[in-house]
Write a protein that holds these residues in place. Sequence first.
Motif, short mmCIF file in Angstrom:
data_model
loop_
_atom_site.label_atom_id
_atom_site.label_comp_id
_atom_site.label_asym_id
_atom_site.label_seq_id
_atom_site.Cartn_x
_atom_site.Cartn_y
_atom_site.Cartn_z
N ASP A 185 10.75 16.41 23.69
CA ASP A 185 10.10 17.38 24.62
C ASP A 185 10.51 18.81 24.33
O ASP A 185 11.72 18.90 24.06
CB ASP A 185 10.13 16.80 25.90
CG ASP A 185 9.93 15.78 26.43
OD1 ASP A 185 9.07 14.84 25.52
OD2 ASP A 185 10.19 15.10 27.34
N GLU A 216 9.35 12.37 25.90
CA GLU A 216 8.23 12.02 27.10
C GLU A 216 9.12 11.82 28.36
O GLU A 216 8.92 10.81 28.94
CB GLU A 216 7.40 10.61 26.46
CG GLU A 216 6.69 10.77 25.36
CD GLU A 216 5.55 9.82 25.47
OE1 GLU A 216 5.27 9.13 26.29
OE2 GLU A 216 4.47 10.29 24.71
N GLN A 244 5.69 8.52 21.16
CA GLN A 244 5.33 7.73 22.09
C GLN A 244 5.83 6.28 22.01
O GLN A 244 5.95 5.47 22.97
CB GLN A 244 3.93 7.83 22.21
CG GLN A 244 2.92 7.19 21.19
CD GLN A 244 1.44 7.80 21.39
OE1 GLN A 244 1.26 8.83 21.24
NE2 GLN A 244 0.55 6.74 21.90
N HIS A 246 1.65 6.75 28.75
CA HIS A 246 1.75 7.93 27.69
C HIS A 246 1.15 9.35 28.31
O HIS A 246 0.10 9.27 29.07
CB HIS A 246 0.90 7.64 26.45
CG HIS A 246 0.92 8.78 25.38
ND1 HIS A 246 1.92 9.34 25.10
CD2 HIS A 246 -0.28 9.68 25.18
CE1 HIS A 246 1.56 10.59 24.30
NE2 HIS A 246 0.28 10.78 24.19
N PRO A 268 2.80 15.96 26.12
CA PRO A 268 4.09 16.75 26.31
C PRO A 268 3.85 18.02 27.46
O PRO A 268 2.89 18.70 27.33
CB PRO A 268 4.37 17.50 24.80
CG PRO A 268 3.67 16.50 24.00
CD PRO A 268 2.41 15.80 24.67
#
Lengths: 339, 285
Positions: free
Chosen positions: A69, A119, A271, A287, A290
């Motif tokens: 991220d 994530e 992911q 999912h 970002p």
Amino acid sequence: MHVPPAAEPSAPAAGVREDKAAAPDDGQLCRNCTKPLSEKKLRENLRVCPQCGHHYPLGSWERIESLVDEDTFSALDAQVYALDALGFFDIKPYEERLREARMETGLADALVAGTCRIEGIPVALGVMDFRFLGGSMGAAVGEMFARLVIRAVEDSLPLVVCTASGGARMQEGILSLLQMAKTTVALEMLSERRLPFVCVLTDPTTGGVLASFASLADVIIAEPAALLCFAGPRVIEQTTKEKLAEGFGLAESNMEHGQLDLIVPRGEIRQRVAQVLTLLRGGEYRHEEPSQPDASQLPGRGGQARRAFARARESAVTAGRRLFGRDSSGGGPPGGAQE
Amino acid sequence: MEDHLEELKNRRPSELAWKTVQLARDQHRPQTLDYTGALDPQFIELRGDRLSADDKAVVGGLASLEGRTVMIIGHQKGHDLKERQLRNFGMPQPSGYRKAQRLALLASRFGIPVLTLIDTPGAFPGVEAEQGGQAAAIAETMRVFARLHVPTVAFVIGEGGSGGALALGLCDRVYMLENSVYSVISPEGCAAILWRDATEAPRAAEALRLTAAETLELGVIDGVIPEPRRGARNSRLMARRLLRSFQGALQELDGLDSAERRRARVEKYLGMGRYKVVGGHAEVL
């Protein structure tokens, strides 16, 4: 009677491997599908050819960007540098090879380690860089790996490592071989605390790295067409005098033979890693695109800084002594291996 | 004249290292089954990995050493051509490492200490070996040894070739015979890569610091077992020396409980390597 010419399993491949596809050729054509491919396009697409999906090598920082991220990666405070413990000489002194690799890559050695979020999940992340002496594993890589595991244990983080390595670093002789043992025992600290380890194997991962920590992950992911083998096609051909089948040693073949779990294109690794980590801790994976990190969710900076200070002074062995096993008596003289 | 002397000085060490490599590979040196025979004539070999095969390059079984049961596991290269072919020159397949794991775990369950004997050019580099998970087999063997509850002692008795050797080498104590070698890569392989010329192997042998004395100096092993002046040929004599070191090591290791031993093992291998640490302070101050 003599033994057939040296089987050299964890032979390092620092600079040995013929670079089959470091970049598109000068005519800006993809080396795999030979269709036009600009450097700009490649950069925008995580260095994967948009037409044929060929994965070009990725440097460690680009890899980190592709995985974590935004703005969440924080490198471990201490940097570990290799030493020329053997006084190794060949055509070039090892010291000089190290200097050049550091200059070229801007890295301390072939493993970049730190903490980040993937994530939203806090993770201890290690990324190997093939540009640094073929991603070979010497004592600096081993120590950095051990420190990363210790950090994961201290902060209760899952471990994710992306490999790219020709194997052990020949110039450090037997000490490089022993990094296979060092990384293996380091992982004992992790498994004792039931923290997951996901390994992402990228092209190439061979020799001593594949034959140690990379194969000990709980879940093993590979990039498409990554060369993953212990001895390397050239050594095998020389030893067995067999012509190898097309695709030998590549991720797809390894998966057929039960050596890994998933083959995931570069753009989806983030992911998939997040999904695996979520499932392993019993969560439900959704999912999410970002987003900006939430600063309040990051591990406390104050405590981190204090620990960083302490950590800079202790080697993995002293930290390991403190962390391994149920009791945390700690103390004791340092291992004496650190210079 | 002076140049000549200088050259001699430069040449001699590499000849020494190379000579050691040749002694380490000498097919008349005692091998695992010579040691087991000398240590216990009633040694009982246990075979197979219970998954796919019985790899002849790795042998193991139970011996009684002065009243104490010991699991001995080692590479076996073979002495003559026929045996060497049978044993694939001591280059294990994944099934060899899985056999080693099985025997080590069996020993651990019954509180039997494990003694390993290392003597291999390396794990076999072949198509089937790769497809059968050679890398994973080696890694998993190290992990199994890291977790054993019983004392473990390794001896490099001949050629300690790379990961294929280390797989049996993650032990509480590691000793090398005086004329054995332990290396990340064979001198020939190293020379082929660095000088693009396998005939430079003697130079590579020196550069790699692969002799017992140098390995000891680098902190990788715990001791060196002396050999007679012309090298180890007499398996009874060498077995006696090996047994003395083994029992000395056991005496120390028996004093620890299983958790302490495992912990010490982790510490021992975390301490491997020489490096320099920089940084960590600036951010704090």
